[in-house]
Design a protein around this motif. Structure first.
Motif, short mmCIF file in Angstrom:
data_model
loop_
_atom_site.label_atom_id
_atom_site.label_comp_id
_atom_site.label_asym_id
_atom_site.label_seq_id
_atom_site.Cartn_x
_atom_site.Cartn_y
_atom_site.Cartn_z
N ARG A 1 55.27 64.06 41.32
CA ARG A 1 54.35 64.33 42.43
C ARG A 1 54.22 63.17 43.40
NH1 ARG A 1 49.18 67.86 40.45
NH2 ARG A 1 50.38 69.52 39.49
N ILE A 2 54.31 61.94 42.89
CA ILE A 2 54.14 60.80 43.78
C ILE A 2 55.45 60.11 44.14
CG2 ILE A 2 51.74 60.37 43.16
CD1 ILE A 2 52.65 58.19 41.30
N GLY A 3 56.55 60.61 43.59
CA GLY A 3 57.85 60.11 43.99
C GLY A 3 58.29 58.81 43.35
N GLU B 1 45.13 59.73 48.07
CA GLU B 1 45.03 61.11 48.55
C GLU B 1 44.78 62.08 47.40
OE1 GLU B 1 48.60 62.06 50.70
OE2 GLU B 1 48.17 60.58 52.26
N MET B 2 45.42 61.82 46.27
CA MET B 2 45.22 62.67 45.09
C MET B 2 43.93 62.33 44.36
SD MET B 2 49.15 62.61 43.68
CE MET B 2 48.78 63.51 42.20
N LYS B 3 43.24 61.29 44.83
CA LYS B 3 42.00 60.80 44.22
C LYS B 3 42.23 60.30 42.79
CE LYS B 3 38.88 63.61 47.03
NZ LYS B 3 39.53 63.31 48.22
N VAL B 4 43.40 59.69 42.58
CA VAL B 4 43.71 59.06 41.30
C VAL B 4 43.02 57.71 41.23
CG1 VAL B 4 45.55 58.17 39.82
CG2 VAL B 4 45.93 60.24 41.18
N ILE B 5 43.09 56.96 42.35
CA ILE B 5 42.42 55.66 42.43
C ILE B 5 41.50 55.67 43.65
CG2 ILE B 5 44.26 54.40 41.26
CD1 ILE B 5 45.26 53.45 43.98
N PRO B 6 40.45 54.85 43.61
CA PRO B 6 39.52 54.82 44.76
C PRO B 6 40.12 54.11 45.97
CG PRO B 6 38.76 53.36 42.99
CD PRO B 6 40.01 54.05 42.52
N ASN C 1 52.65 46.64 35.01
CA ASN C 1 52.92 46.59 36.43
C ASN C 1 51.81 47.35 37.12
OD1 ASN C 1 54.25 46.10 38.80
ND2 ASN C 1 56.20 46.99 38.14
N GLU C 2 51.75 47.28 38.44
CA GLU C 2 50.76 48.04 39.18
C GLU C 2 51.41 48.56 40.46
OE1 GLU C 2 48.46 44.76 41.87
OE2 GLU C 2 47.84 44.95 39.79
N PRO C 3 50.86 49.64 41.01
CA PRO C 3 51.44 50.16 42.25
C PRO C 3 51.34 49.11 43.35
CG PRO C 3 49.76 51.65 41.38
CD PRO C 3 49.72 50.42 40.56
N LYS C 4 52.44 48.85 44.04
CA LYS C 4 52.42 47.83 45.09
C LYS C 4 52.71 48.42 46.46
CE LYS C 4 53.44 43.77 42.33
NZ LYS C 4 53.30 44.27 41.01
N SER C 5 53.54 49.43 46.52
CA SER C 5 53.92 50.03 47.79
C SER C 5 52.72 50.72 48.44
CB SER C 5 55.03 51.05 47.56
OG SER C 5 55.15 51.91 48.66
N LYS C 6 52.51 50.46 49.72
CA LYS C 6 51.40 51.10 50.44
C LYS C 6 51.54 52.61 50.42
CE LYS C 6 50.26 47.27 53.45
NZ LYS C 6 50.08 46.80 54.81
N LEU C 7 52.76 53.10 50.49
CA LEU C 7 53.00 54.53 50.46
C LEU C 7 52.54 55.14 49.13
CD1 LEU C 7 54.25 56.98 51.90
CD2 LEU C 7 56.42 56.39 50.82
N ILE C 8 52.90 54.49 48.02
CA ILE C 8 52.50 54.97 46.69
C ILE C 8 50.98 54.89 46.54
CG2 ILE C 8 52.68 54.56 44.20
CD1 ILE C 8 55.26 55.65 45.46
N ILE C 9 50.39 53.78 46.95
CA ILE C 9 48.94 53.61 46.84
C ILE C 9 48.24 54.69 47.66
CG2 ILE C 9 47.01 52.09 47.43
CD1 ILE C 9 48.90 49.74 46.61
N ASN C 10 48.72 54.97 48.86
CA ASN C 10 48.11 56.02 49.69
C ASN C 10 48.23 57.39 49.04
OD1 ASN C 10 47.24 54.23 51.64
ND2 ASN C 10 49.06 54.48 52.91
#
Length: 87
Positions: A53-55, A82-87, A69-78
């Protein structure tokens, strides 16, 4: 809270215990990973489903959930926001 990566020398130079700093970095990643895992379980998604779903790859989701690790890409974070996974 976003923690900045600093070298071990910087930690020593500022009289901060490097092991404590590493723990704080890991703690921040674990918080995000726990939010991702909670969302995934709440919505009955496998790691593969969420990854699709998030690619990203399944292994990426696995590493996020385990705090490696943690999400770093602005695209992934956005996408996660949008899915309301993270605030």
């Amino acid at each position: 809270m976003r923690l900045l990566a600093v070298s071990r020398a910087d930690c020593v130079r500022h009289c901060v215990d490097p092991s404590v700093e590493r723990w704080r970095w890991k703690e921040g990643r674990m918080k995000i990973g726990n939010e991702i895992k909670a969302y995934r379980i709440k919505h009955d998604l496998s790691q593969e489903d969420l990854a699709h779903r998030i690619g990203v790859s399944h292994g990426t989701v696995l590493r996020w959930e385990h705090g490696q690790n943690e999400p770093k890409s602005k695209l992934i974070i956005n996408k996660l926001r949008e899915m309301k996974v993270i605030p």
